[in-house]
Structure formats: structure tokens, C-alpha cells
Motif scaffolding. Structure first.
Motif, PDB file in Angstrom:
ATOM      1  N   ASP A  78       0.801  -1.222   0.000  1.00  0.00           N
ATOM      2  CA  ASP A  78       0.000   0.000   0.000  1.00  0.00           C
ATOM      3  C   ASP A  78       0.836   1.276   0.000  1.00  0.00           C
ATOM      4  O   ASP A  78       0.303   2.376   0.048  1.00  0.00           O
ATOM      5  CB  ASP A  78      -0.939   0.012   1.219  1.00  0.00           C
ATOM      6  N   LEU A  79       2.166   1.119  -0.038  1.00  0.00           N
ATOM      7  CA  LEU A  79       3.064   2.271  -0.076  1.00  0.00           C
ATOM      8  C   LEU A  79       4.048   2.091  -1.229  1.00  0.00           C
ATOM      9  O   LEU A  79       4.230   0.988  -1.736  1.00  0.00           O
ATOM     10  CB  LEU A  79       3.835   2.406   1.248  1.00  0.00           C
ATOM     11  N   THR A  80       4.694   3.182  -1.617  1.00  0.00           N
ATOM     12  CA  THR A  80       5.666   3.092  -2.712  1.00  0.00           C
ATOM     13  C   THR A  80       7.065   2.761  -2.202  1.00  0.00           C
ATOM     14  O   THR A  80       7.948   2.448  -2.980  1.00  0.00           O
ATOM     15  CB  THR A  80       5.721   4.416  -3.496  1.00  0.00           C
ATOM     16  N   ALA A  81       7.274   2.833  -0.891  1.00  0.00           N
ATOM     17  CA  ALA A  81       8.587   2.566  -0.315  1.00  0.00           C
ATOM     18  C   ALA A  81       8.749   1.086   0.019  1.00  0.00           C
ATOM     19  O   ALA A  81       7.826   0.447   0.526  1.00  0.00           O
ATOM     20  CB  ALA A  81       8.781   3.406   0.943  1.00  0.00           C
ATOM     21  N   ASN A  82       9.938   0.540  -0.257  1.00  0.00           N
ATOM     22  CA  ASN A  82      10.292  -0.826   0.105  1.00  0.00           C
ATOM     23  C   ASN A  82      11.665  -0.802   0.778  1.00  0.00           C
ATOM     24  O   ASN A  82      12.346   0.225   0.778  1.00  0.00           O
ATOM     25  CB  ASN A  82      10.298  -1.730  -1.122  1.00  0.00           C
ATOM     26  N   ARG A  83      12.086  -1.957   1.327  1.00  0.00           N
ATOM     27  CA  ARG A  83      13.332  -1.965   2.100  1.00  0.00           C
ATOM     28  C   ARG A  83      14.141  -3.215   1.837  1.00  0.00           C
ATOM     29  O   ARG A  83      13.598  -4.314   1.706  1.00  0.00           O
ATOM     30  CB  ARG A  83      13.021  -1.868   3.601  1.00  0.00           C
ATOM     31  N   ILE A  84      15.468  -3.053   1.782  1.00  0.00           N
ATOM     32  CA  ILE A  84      16.397  -4.177   1.796  1.00  0.00           C
ATOM     33  C   ILE A  84      17.287  -4.030   3.031  1.00  0.00           C
ATOM     34  O   ILE A  84      17.496  -2.917   3.527  1.00  0.00           O
ATOM     35  CB  ILE A  84      17.258  -4.242   0.517  1.00  0.00           C
ATOM     36  N   GLN A  85      17.781  -5.161   3.526  1.00  0.00           N
ATOM     37  CA  GLN A  85      18.599  -5.110   4.724  1.00  0.00           C
ATOM     38  C   GLN A  85      19.580  -6.260   4.764  1.00  0.00           C
ATOM     39  O   GLN A  85      19.358  -7.310   4.157  1.00  0.00           O
ATOM     40  CB  GLN A  85      17.722  -5.171   5.986  1.00  0.00           C
ATOM     41  N   ALA A  86      20.693  -6.044   5.458  1.00  0.00           N
ATOM     42  CA  ALA A  86      21.684  -7.091   5.695  1.00  0.00           C
ATOM     43  C   ALA A  86      22.298  -6.828   7.065  1.00  0.00           C
ATOM     44  O   ALA A  86      22.548  -5.679   7.434  1.00  0.00           O
ATOM     45  CB  ALA A  86      22.757  -7.086   4.620  1.00  0.00           C
ATOM     46  N   ARG A  87      22.518  -7.906   7.810  1.00  0.00           N
ATOM     47  CA  ARG A  87      23.014  -7.741   9.182  1.00  0.00           C
ATOM     48  C   ARG A  87      23.854  -8.955   9.544  1.00  0.00           C
ATOM     49  O   ARG A  87      23.577 -10.075   9.117  1.00  0.00           O
ATOM     50  CB  ARG A  87      21.820  -7.594  10.130  1.00  0.00           C
ATOM     51  N   SER A  88      24.884  -8.743  10.371  1.00  0.00           N
ATOM     52  CA  SER A  88      25.725  -9.846  10.801  1.00  0.00           C
ATOM     53  C   SER A  88      26.267  -9.547  12.193  1.00  0.00           C
ATOM     54  O   SER A  88      26.451  -8.382  12.563  1.00  0.00           O
ATOM     55  CB  SER A  88      26.881 -10.073   9.820  1.00  0.00           C
ATOM     56  N   GLY A  89      26.516 -10.614  12.968  1.00  0.00           N
ATOM     57  CA  GLY A  89      27.026 -10.422  14.310  1.00  0.00           C
ATOM     58  C   GLY A  89      27.704 -11.676  14.839  1.00  0.00           C
ATOM     59  O   GLY A  89      27.475 -12.788  14.347  1.00  0.00           O
ATOM     60  N   VAL A  90      28.527 -11.485  15.851  1.00  0.00           N
ATOM     61  CA  VAL A  90      29.229 -12.590  16.505  1.00  0.00           C
ATOM     62  C   VAL A  90      28.521 -12.904  17.809  1.00  0.00           C
ATOM     63  O   VAL A  90      28.245 -12.012  18.614  1.00  0.00           O
ATOM     64  CB  VAL A  90      30.698 -12.221  16.778  1.00  0.00           C
ATOM     65  N   LYS A  91      28.219 -14.191  18.031  1.00  0.00           N
ATOM     66  CA  LYS A  91      27.471 -14.620  19.217  1.00  0.00           C
ATOM     67  C   LYS A  91      28.320 -15.538  20.087  1.00  0.00           C
ATOM     68  O   LYS A  91      29.039 -16.401  19.572  1.00  0.00           O
ATOM     69  CB  LYS A  91      26.177 -15.333  18.808  1.00  0.00           C
ATOM     70  N   PHE A 107      20.476  -0.934   6.446  1.00  0.00           N
ATOM     71  CA  PHE A 107      19.092  -0.911   5.986  1.00  0.00           C
ATOM     72  C   PHE A 107      18.931   0.226   4.979  1.00  0.00           C
ATOM     73  O   PHE A 107      19.437   1.332   5.200  1.00  0.00           O
ATOM     74  CB  PHE A 107      18.140  -0.686   7.166  1.00  0.00           C
ATOM     75  N   TYR A 108      18.215  -0.068   3.899  1.00  0.00           N
ATOM     76  CA  TYR A 108      18.005   0.955   2.873  1.00  0.00           C
ATOM     77  C   TYR A 108      16.541   0.944   2.442  1.00  0.00           C
ATOM     78  O   TYR A 108      16.035  -0.064   1.933  1.00  0.00           O
ATOM     79  CB  TYR A 108      18.901   0.707   1.668  1.00  0.00           C
ATOM     80  N   VAL A 109      15.860   2.047   2.695  1.00  0.00           N
ATOM     81  CA  VAL A 109      14.466   2.229   2.282  1.00  0.00           C
ATOM     82  C   VAL A 109      14.468   3.078   1.014  1.00  0.00           C
ATOM     83  O   VAL A 109      14.972   4.216   1.028  1.00  0.00           O
ATOM     84  CB  VAL A 109      13.642   2.918   3.387  1.00  0.00           C
ATOM     85  N   PHE A 110      13.919   2.545  -0.067  1.00  0.00           N
ATOM     86  CA  PHE A 110      13.924   3.271  -1.343  1.00  0.00           C
ATOM     87  C   PHE A 110      12.491   3.535  -1.788  1.00  0.00           C
ATOM     88  O   PHE A 110      11.637   2.655  -1.775  1.00  0.00           O
ATOM     89  CB  PHE A 110      14.704   2.511  -2.419  1.00  0.00           C
ATOM     90  N   ASP A 111      12.239   4.770  -2.150  1.00  0.00           N
ATOM     91  CA  ASP A 111      10.895   5.218  -2.524  1.00  0.00           C
ATOM     92  C   ASP A 111      10.983   6.053  -3.793  1.00  0.00           C
ATOM     93  O   ASP A 111      11.474   7.187  -3.764  1.00  0.00           O
ATOM     94  CB  ASP A 111      10.289   6.043  -1.386  1.00  0.00           C
ATOM     95  N   VAL A 117      16.071   6.426   2.446  1.00  0.00           N
ATOM     96  CA  VAL A 117      16.721   6.475   3.751  1.00  0.00           C
ATOM     97  C   VAL A 117      17.711   5.326   3.860  1.00  0.00           C
ATOM     98  O   VAL A 117      17.347   4.155   3.701  1.00  0.00           O
ATOM     99  CB  VAL A 117      15.691   6.379   4.897  1.00  0.00           C
ATOM    100  N   SER A 118      18.977   5.658   4.132  1.00  0.00           N
ATOM    101  CA  SER A 118      19.978   4.630   4.412  1.00  0.00           C
ATOM    102  C   SER A 118      20.299   4.674   5.896  1.00  0.00           C
ATOM    103  O   SER A 118      20.332   5.738   6.510  1.00  0.00           O
ATOM    104  CB  SER A 118      21.244   4.855   3.576  1.00  0.00           C
ATOM    105  N   GLU A 119      20.536   3.494   6.465  1.00  0.00           N
ATOM    106  CA  GLU A 119      20.718   3.414   7.911  1.00  0.00           C
ATOM    107  C   GLU A 119      21.812   2.424   8.270  1.00  0.00           C
ATOM    108  O   GLU A 119      21.832   1.301   7.776  1.00  0.00           O
ATOM    109  CB  GLU A 119      19.399   2.980   8.575  1.00  0.00           C
TER     110      GLU A 119
END
Length: 257
Positions: A78-91, A107-111, A117-119
Motif C-alpha cells: 500500500d506504499l511506494t517505499a520498500n526496504r532491503i537489509q543485511a546484518r551480521s554479528g558474533v554470538k 538498511f536501505y528504504v527506497f521510494d 533512507v539509508s541506515e
């Protein structure tokens, strides 16, 4: 030394204590969620539908250490914005119940019709898993995640806002039941706001989860989640909610010893 009746009584007492603790956790969780959504029907002004495709990977280095990575695409119908993301960590596994993890995400929200918005998002996790039945078919999971968000917004490739820095705490909780190769779960996640509280609620977002997981083998599982995500404003209750279908692939890779 304990005799047999005493040992049986002690075992029953331990089980009863576990169930009492679980009931308290469930009652508190339900009370919190009911409080948060108490005025949804009055205050809510909009909603949307989303599809979330998510891949999780855990590389087990040894019994204590692992590297956890995930990547996802979020589509908003219902919106024109979508998001891609990638994350990594040591546990690092502290004991049979608790682990800690430190990581970083992008995280990158592209509209096409609005702002992009890049985060950059560092995160620190405390993760718990607690079995609440003797055969380990019932278990409770929880995670406290501290996040630092560094956001940059652009419109038409021109910078319109400098880096905006935010901090928050996310606490997720879920009770699960395993039946053969299937696992079912219900739970939630609270987003606690550490920034300006004059316009933002202390808990400014909540997700309610219903989960079905199918174990393919010891290293691979498929999971479907329904998520209701409510967003809150100070003294206004829920002003927005999203219905999300998240489809997950969860993989474990064991390295050579």
C-alpha cells in the motif's frame, strides 16, 4: 538422603514453579499488549499490507562461538517505499540458557516517489532460551536488543538532512511448542523509545507474532510468521498498523572442528 516420595514431591514442586512463572510471564505480556492497543479503534488512522522475505544463517564455529547473518527484502503493497537489509554479528554462548551477540546492520528504504533512507545500525543482544517442560517440547525464548540508528535521508540524489542518530531497546518474547518436526509459537516485541518523549510514546511500536516452523533437517528450517505491527504516539495510542506476512529460511552451518 531423599526417599522416593520426597524426590517425587520435589519434582512436582519444580514443575509447578515453572508453570507459575510461565503464567506470570504470559499474563504480563498480555496485559502490556492490551494496554498498548486499548484505543486502537479510536486513534488508528491508517494501515498497510507487507510481505517480508527473510534469510537467516548461523555459522557454528564451535560449542561457544558462532557468526549469525541475515538478509531480507520488505515489500509494502500500500506504499511506494520498500526496504532491503543485511546484518551480521558474533554470538557467544554463556551457558545453556543465555547468549550474547554484537553486530552491525545496513538498511536501505527506497521510494521512487519520496525520500530514500539509508541506515547503519549497530546492535547488542542478550538472548535467552528456557525449556518449560520435561521433554523440552515447550520452551520460552526472549531477546533484549539495544540498537543505535544512524540515518541519512536523500531526495532525488540530493542530501536534504544530515545524519540523524536514535537509540532504542527492543524486547521480544515468545512461547513455542514443538510437535515432531513442527513448531508453533505466539509472542510479541516491544520497541522502547530513548529519544524525545514529548511526541513519541515510551513504547512507540509493538509487534504481535503467530509462528509456524517446519524443520526440514538438522540444519534447515522454513518458517511462516503473521505479524501485526502497531505504531504509537504520545497520548494518542495506536495511530498506524501493518499486517505482515514474513517467510523465513533458517540455516545452520557447522564448521570442521
Amino acid at each position: 538422603m531423599f526417599n522416593v516420595p520426597s524426590l517425587v514431591s520435589l519434582h512436582i514442586c519444580v514443575i509447578n514453579n515453572k508453570w507459575r512463572t510461565l503464567k506470570k510471564i504470559l499474563k504480563i505480556s498480555i496485559a502490556i499488549y492490551c494496554f498498548l492497543i486499548s484505543d486502537v479503534s479510536i486513534a488508528q488512522i491508517s494501515d498497510d499490507k507487507r510481505l517480508w522475505l527473510h534469510y537467516f544463517n548461523s555459522i557454528k564455529l564451535n560449542k561457544k562461538w558462532s557468526v549469525d547473518t541475515d538478509a531480507a527484502y520488505l515489500h509494502q503493497f500500500d506504499l511506494t517505499a520498500n526496504r532491503i537489509q543485511a546484518r551480521s554479528g558474533v554470538k557467544y554462548k554463556i551457558n545453556k540458557n543465555f547468549s550474547v551477540r554484537i553486530g552491525m546492520g545496513y538498511f536501505y528504504v527506497f521510494d521512487p516517489e519520496g525520500a530514500n533512507v539509508s541506515e547503519i545500525r549497530p546492535n547488542q543482544d542478550i538472548i535467552g532460551k528456557h525449556y518449560i517442560s520435561r521433554n523440552k517440547s515447550w520452551f520460552f525464548t526472549q531477546r533484549a536488543r539495544f540498537e543505535e540508528q544512524f540515518l541519512t535521508t536523500t531526495i532525488e540524489d540530493e542530501l536534504i538532512k544530515g545524519k540523524d542518530q536514535k537509540n532504542r531497546l527492543r524486547y521480544s518474547y515468545m512461547i513455542r511448542k514443538a510437535i515432531n518436526s513442527w513448531t508453533f509459537g505466539i509472542g510479541g516485541e516491544m520497541f522502547i523509545n530513548f529519544n524525545d518523549k514529548s511526541t513519541n510514546a515510551f513504547v512507540n511500536k509493538h509487534r504481535a507474532y503467530a509462528v509456524i516452523n517446519k524443520k526440514i533437517n538438522d540444519n534447515l528450517a522454513l518458517e511462516a510468521q503473521y505479524i501485526r505491527e502497531d505504531s504509537f504516539k504520545y497520548q494518542q495510542g495506536s495511530i498506524y498498523h501493518a499486517d505482515v506476512l514474513r517467510l523465513c529460511v533458517k540455516q545452520v552451518i557447522h564448521t570442521k572442528k
